[in-house]
Design an enzyme around this catalytic site. Structure first.
Site, PDB file in Angstrom:
ATOM      1  N   CYS A 189       0.833  -1.130  -0.195  1.00  0.00           N
ATOM      2  CA  CYS A 189      -0.094   0.028   0.140  1.00  0.00           C
ATOM      3  C   CYS A 189       0.833   1.265  -0.008  1.00  0.00           C
ATOM      4  CB  CYS A 189      -1.123  -0.193   1.161  1.00  0.00           C
ATOM      5  SG  CYS A 189      -2.390   1.187   0.970  1.00  0.00           S
ATOM      6  N   HIS A 224      -3.986  -5.276  -0.301  1.00  0.00           N
ATOM      7  CA  HIS A 224      -3.420  -5.835   1.301  1.00  0.00           C
ATOM      8  C   HIS A 224      -3.537  -7.231   1.333  1.00  0.00           C
ATOM      9  CE1 HIS A 224      -3.169  -2.165   3.614  1.00  0.00           C
ATOM     10  NE2 HIS A 224      -4.030  -1.586   2.563  1.00  0.00           N
ATOM     11  N   GLU A 233      -2.475  -9.050   3.508  1.00  0.00           N
ATOM     12  CA  GLU A 233      -2.708  -9.568   4.990  1.00  0.00           C
ATOM     13  C   GLU A 233      -4.314  -9.624   5.308  1.00  0.00           C
ATOM     14  OE1 GLU A 233      -3.048  -5.098   5.408  1.00  0.00           O
ATOM     15  OE2 GLU A 233      -1.997  -6.396   4.167  1.00  0.00           O
TER      16      GLU A 233
END
Length: 374
Positions: free
Chosen positions: A265, A348, A350
């Protein structure tokens, strides 16, 4: 309690505060996630933003101490169609209104969130102000226009830690440096994580790869990083405009000549700028859990979690290979260096919240540290 949301273009919406009296301002954006509001609230990338949830009922499963991405609520305010005050979930320990009130963050409901979302899609993200104290829309619009625009704001220092810490299976642990050096545990690869507003799930998944992690402030210098003798550098997500972070970009450019690097990001954007790319602001950003991203190497389509208002452009750099694109608008979602161990993704991997399609990114980074093929 009556509340008004006023936008800088003169549009306003009437609703009710479910957190008591107050006033708050920021850039108004929308998030398309049906769930995951607790992770959204605690994501440091939302500093300076008031988040409108497009799903109409928020708060129905309450709040628990596990599903957080930082130590506090980070959003400037929270906008919903309807807030559930009586959650039903065995993990819940608190309702949404009490949680936001405890963190002194305003929450409003009764807003036509579909109309607000459509307005932002058409006209773009813009500054706004929520108030229960001032109910004159014209006065609130005037105050909204006086707030700083997101473009040009460096918010990473506000989101970052102040001192280095290690990340363990139990969470953050303070560390003591000895004249700038650190006695790393034996065996595992050593990684410095630059904290521009890092989400804890990034740290959890890096730790799951067997890496030793030290999280350092956004202002950590090149010399300080070298003194710690890491095996690689990881650049985290975070809030604000990457174009306003010139000193950080200069440090990253030097790090890229010496260490394997990866970024997510904002970290991806800063890495792109450090390598000679350009950043620009998106009209209303990408915020949600259902954005399709194509891995250009495999041809596979991943459903991704996203939260960014800026993007980076690197197609003019022939030493970089674009690895991922967003299928909604063809914006860049990932790149790698053709001759150096450097990778980055805009989305993202994660999650937290969101799908797990892209978690392989953390394994790729681990293999990058040992020059393994991925």
């Amino acid at each position: 309690m009556k509340a008004i949301l006023a936008l800088e273009d003169g549009t306003f919406f009437e609703g009710e505060s479910f957190t008591g009296s107050g006033e708050s301002g920021g850039e108004v954006i929308f998030n398309t996630g049906m769930t995951g509001y607790q992770e959204v609230l605690t994501d440091p990338s939302y500093i300076g933003q008031m988040v409108c949830m497009t799903y109409p009922l928020i708060g129905n499963y309450g709040i628990n101490p596990e599903d957080v991405e930082s130590s506090k609520v980070q959003v400037a305010a929270f906008i919903t169609k309807e807030c559930c005050k009586q959650p039903s979930n065995w993990r819940s320990v608190e309702n949404l209104p009490d949680y936001l009130s405890r963190h002194n963050v305003m929450g409003i409901e009764g807003i036509d969130t579909r109309a607000l979302t459509r307005h932002i899609r058409i006209h773009g993200a813009m500054r706004g102000l929520i108030s229960t104290n001032e109910l004159d829309p014209a006065a609130l619009v005037s105050k909204a226009k006086e707030m700083p625009e997101m473009q040009g704001l460096n918010l990473a220092n506000q989101a970052s830690c102040k001192e280095p810490y290690a990340w363990t299976d139990q969470g953050p642990k303070p560390v003591k440096l000895n004249n700038g050096a650190y006695d790393w545990p034996e065996g595992a690869a050593r990684v410095l994580v630059y904290d521009f507003g890092v989400k804890w799930n990034i740290l959890r998944l890096l730790k799951n790869e067997g890496l030793e992690l030290m999280v350092v402030p956004a202002s950590f210098s090149f010399e300080e990083a070298c003194a710690l003798n890491p095996d690689g550098i990881f650049l985290s997500n975070g809030p604000g405009d990457p174009g306003a972070m010139k000193e950080n970009v200069e440090v990253i450019a030097r790090l890229a000549d010496r260490f394997p690097l990866a970024g997510i990001c904002l970290g991806h954007q800063l890495l792109g700028l450090a390598l000679g790319g350009e950043s620009y602001k998106l009209k209303f950003g990408h915020h949600g859990l259902n954005h399709p991203v194509k891995d250009l190497a495999t041809g596979k389509i991943e459903i991704s979690s996203q939260n960014h208002g800026f993007c980076v452009k690197v197609d003019q750099l022939d030493f970089l290979e674009q690895t991922h694109i967003n299928l909604n608008d063809q914006t860049l979602e990932g790149f790698r260096h053709k001759s150096k161990p450097i990778i980055g993704v805009q989305h993202h991997p994660e999650a937290g919240p969101g799908p797990h399609d892209s978690r392989y990114f953390f394994t790729r980074f681990r293999k990058l540290l040992s020059s393994e093929s991925f």
